[in-house]
Design an enzyme around this catalytic site. Structure first.
Site, PDB file in Angstrom:
ATOM      1  N   ASP A  35       6.174 -11.535   8.969  1.00 23.52           N
ATOM      2  CA  ASP A  35       6.826 -12.749   8.501  1.00 23.52           C
ATOM      3  C   ASP A  35       8.069 -12.343   7.730  1.00 23.52           C
ATOM      4  OD1 ASP A  35       6.017 -12.863   5.373  1.00 23.52           O
ATOM      5  OD2 ASP A  35       4.353 -12.092   6.554  1.00 23.52           O
ATOM      6  N   GLU A  37       0.771  -1.248   0.000  1.00 25.38           N
ATOM      7  CA  GLU A  37       0.000   0.000   0.000  1.00 25.38           C
ATOM      8  C   GLU A  37       0.797   1.290   0.000  1.00 25.38           C
ATOM      9  OE1 GLU A  37      -2.507  -3.268   1.342  1.00 25.38           O
ATOM     10  OE2 GLU A  37      -0.750  -2.482   2.379  1.00 25.38           O
TER      11      GLU A  37
END
EC number: 2.4.2.1
Length: 236
Positions: A204, A181
């Site tokens: 992650d 984004e």
């Protein structure tokens, strides 16, 4: 009202946190804001306005990806007069020195999307953070004792990318993490001359595959970035 937001004029503060997950927006409103009032439920993209340490602030989900954040951020800026926008979301580490639950402040955002080249086909327009917000957020995070990385990120159009190795290679060029984004938010901020910053928590790692988090953790924890985002919004 705008096309995708049901708020009336005055319902939304001129400074806002933008998590991708609307349930994270609800979590922030319930756990950090006082007297929070819901101003939007259209498409379950929850938005709230309340106060944080006496300052009026809003929080609203944006969904996943650059097309989605572009819709909500543009309407917030153009239709509701929002002047400061801080994305708080998750990212995957591309750098072996950037670990799960650490913060990344996106100084700039490279992208593999054509969303910007549609407007500027002859240029590689740089998507950069507002320096004042970046500087404040960095010092706030450091004062909290949070492990914080500042640098470039990759805003990708594709979550399940066929260019995994290329993305990993970007980490060797100093790119801290991949998300979906920031580039679009920074581009809209430049276009409309408002202030924007993206603060991400590493959920992650593409280079340390043993490091990850659960979906519930991503929704209901990662409060460090929320604190930094709110403190940055109200900082003088």
């Amino acid at each position: 009202m705008s096309i995708h937001i049901s708020a009336k004029q005055g319902d939304i503060a001129d400074k806002i946190l933008l998590p991708g997950d609307p349930l994270r927006a609800k979590f922030i409103a319930e756990n950090f804001l006082e007297d929070a009032v819901c101003f939007n439920e259209v498409r379950n993209m929850f938005g709230y306005t309340g106060t944080y340490k006496g300052e009026r602030v809003s929080v609203m989900g944006t969904g996943m990806g650059m097309p989605s954040i572009s819709i909500y951020a543009r309407e917030l800026i153009v239709d509701y007069g929002v002047k400061k926008l801080i994305r708080v979301g998750t990212a995957g580490s591309l750098n072996e020195n950037v670990h799960v639950r650490e913060l990344v402040l996106a100084q700039a955002a490279a992208t593999n999307s054509n969303i910007i080249r549609n407007d500027w086909p002859q240029y590689d327009f740089p998507q950069i953070a507002n320096f004042n917000l970046l500087d404040k957020a960095y010092h706030i995070a450091k004062n909290f004792g949070m492990t914080t990385h500042v640098g470039n990120v990759l805003s990708s159009d594709v979550f399940y990318s066929n260019y995994f190795e290329k993305n990993i290679e970007l980490g060797k060029w100093g790119v801290k993490a991949v998300e979906m984004e920031a580039a679009a938010l920074y581009y809209l901020a430049a276009q409309h001359q408002v202030d924007a910053l993206a603060i991400m928590t590493i959920s992650d790692s593409l280079v340390n595959p043993d490091e990850d988090t659960t979906a519930e953790e991503r929704q209901n924890t990662f409060t460090d970035m929320m604190k930094v985002g709110l403190e940055t919004l109200i900082a003088d």
